[in-house]
Design an enzyme around this catalytic site. Sequence first.
Site, PDB file in Angstrom:
ATOM      1  N   HIS A 179      78.769  35.936  28.381  1.00  0.00           N
ATOM      2  CA  HIS A 179      79.942  36.747  28.022  1.00  0.00           C
ATOM      3  C   HIS A 179      79.994  36.996  26.512  1.00  0.00           C
ATOM      4  O   HIS A 179      80.289  38.104  26.068  1.00  0.00           O
ATOM      5  CB  HIS A 179      81.242  36.043  28.425  1.00  0.00           C
ATOM      6  CG  HIS A 179      81.680  36.302  29.833  1.00  0.00           C
ATOM      7  ND1 HIS A 179      81.878  37.569  30.334  1.00  0.00           N
ATOM      8  CD2 HIS A 179      81.975  35.450  30.851  1.00  0.00           C
ATOM      9  CE1 HIS A 179      82.278  37.488  31.601  1.00  0.00           C
ATOM     10  NE2 HIS A 179      82.340  36.211  31.946  1.00  0.00           N
TER      11      HIS A 179
ATOM     12  N   CYS B 142      83.445  35.727  38.701  1.00  0.00           N
ATOM     13  CA  CYS B 142      83.901  35.885  37.325  1.00  0.00           C
ATOM     14  C   CYS B 142      85.331  36.402  37.360  1.00  0.00           C
ATOM     15  O   CYS B 142      85.643  37.319  38.129  1.00  0.00           O
ATOM     16  CB  CYS B 142      82.993  36.879  36.611  1.00  0.00           C
ATOM     17  SG  CYS B 142      83.473  37.179  34.906  1.00  0.00           S
ATOM     18  N   LEU B 143      86.201  35.835  36.512  1.00  0.00           N
ATOM     19  CA  LEU B 143      87.603  36.264  36.498  1.00  0.00           C
ATOM     20  C   LEU B 143      87.745  37.734  36.098  1.00  0.00           C
ATOM     21  O   LEU B 143      88.729  38.371  36.459  1.00  0.00           O
ATOM     22  CB  LEU B 143      88.417  35.375  35.548  1.00  0.00           C
ATOM     23  CG  LEU B 143      88.573  33.910  35.975  1.00  0.00           C
ATOM     24  CD1 LEU B 143      89.265  33.107  34.881  1.00  0.00           C
ATOM     25  CD2 LEU B 143      89.333  33.779  37.288  1.00  0.00           C
TER      26      LEU B 143
ATOM     27  N   HIS C 285      76.722  31.203  32.041  1.00  0.00           N
ATOM     28  CA  HIS C 285      77.543  32.368  32.394  1.00  0.00           C
ATOM     29  C   HIS C 285      78.496  32.719  31.242  1.00  0.00           C
ATOM     30  O   HIS C 285      78.600  33.885  30.837  1.00  0.00           O
ATOM     31  CB  HIS C 285      78.317  32.040  33.684  1.00  0.00           C
ATOM     32  CG  HIS C 285      79.307  33.081  34.118  1.00  0.00           C
ATOM     33  ND1 HIS C 285      79.196  33.766  35.305  1.00  0.00           N
ATOM     34  CD2 HIS C 285      80.446  33.555  33.530  1.00  0.00           C
ATOM     35  CE1 HIS C 285      80.216  34.618  35.412  1.00  0.00           C
ATOM     36  NE2 HIS C 285      80.990  34.500  34.360  1.00  0.00           N
ATOM     37  N   GLU C 286      79.168  31.699  30.702  1.00  0.00           N
ATOM     38  CA  GLU C 286      80.132  31.950  29.619  1.00  0.00           C
ATOM     39  C   GLU C 286      79.424  32.360  28.331  1.00  0.00           C
ATOM     40  O   GLU C 286      79.913  33.226  27.595  1.00  0.00           O
ATOM     41  CB  GLU C 286      81.016  30.723  29.377  1.00  0.00           C
ATOM     42  CG  GLU C 286      81.854  30.277  30.566  1.00  0.00           C
ATOM     43  CD  GLU C 286      82.686  31.388  31.192  1.00  0.00           C
ATOM     44  OE1 GLU C 286      83.125  32.290  30.455  1.00  0.00           O
ATOM     45  OE2 GLU C 286      82.863  31.372  32.424  1.00  0.00           O
TER      46      GLU C 286
ATOM     47  N   GLY D  96      85.688  28.531  33.899  1.00  0.00           N
ATOM     48  CA  GLY D  96      85.248  28.862  32.548  1.00  0.00           C
ATOM     49  C   GLY D  96      85.905  30.160  32.122  1.00  0.00           C
ATOM     50  O   GLY D  96      86.249  30.989  32.968  1.00  0.00           O
TER      51      GLY D  96
ATOM     52  N   GLN E 132      87.179  37.660  27.291  1.00  0.00           N
ATOM     53  CA  GLN E 132      87.829  37.952  28.580  1.00  0.00           C
ATOM     54  C   GLN E 132      89.345  38.056  28.450  1.00  0.00           C
ATOM     55  O   GLN E 132      90.001  38.541  29.370  1.00  0.00           O
ATOM     56  CB  GLN E 132      87.491  36.880  29.612  1.00  0.00           C
ATOM     57  CG  GLN E 132      86.038  36.938  30.088  1.00  0.00           C
ATOM     58  CD  GLN E 132      85.805  35.925  31.180  1.00  0.00           C
ATOM     59  OE1 GLN E 132      85.524  34.763  30.895  1.00  0.00           O
ATOM     60  NE2 GLN E 132      85.945  36.336  32.429  1.00  0.00           N
TER      61      GLN E 132
END
Length: 194
Positions: free
Chosen positions: A143, A97-98, A139-140, A47, A52
Amino acid sequence: MAILPIYNCFHPVLRQKTEEVTNIDGEIKKLVDDMFQTMYGTGNGVGLAANQVGISRSIFIVDLSASGDENEKNPLILINPKIEYYSDEVVEDLEGCLSIPQLYEKIPRSKSILVSFYDLKEKEHKLEAEDFLARVIQHEFDHLQGILFFDRLNIIKKALIKSKLKKIEAGEILADYPMILPDGTLIEPELEKK
Ligand code: NI
């Protein structure tokens, strides 16, 4: 299409609430294309939210098969998403997470959700999701509100990861993909590390 650098979680853009999309134009379509190429390029992302990659708009993408075979790709684009329902049943599982290299923690999330969103053709969708897909969407969605997964840890667990977070903030823990540090510096991994 282009691979974009991922913003480190301590960059201010990850703490701002994103702006709703009012017009799905060529710029938004290109952003979504670039986001997919970026996510697939990391090799393990499932995701990615627009902030991000430094764009504070209410868009995220999901593909649970992202690290798998080309023919099994299952891309999902969520524009102006709203989570309409969260199940009372909560489950804990590991998240990464990236934007937060090398940190994995067990996070409680609702087991199932109902999310509404628009696609690139301005069509509205409602999607019921459960288990891993529900987790990735929550999660996304976080963000887009400026929330990071470690915000959801209890105070004891937060204390335990404090020194690791300081290293991530200082750029002492890096990813194997290009990253923008909190001060705006671009760090590109050396090829031999890949
Ligand atoms: Ni994330």
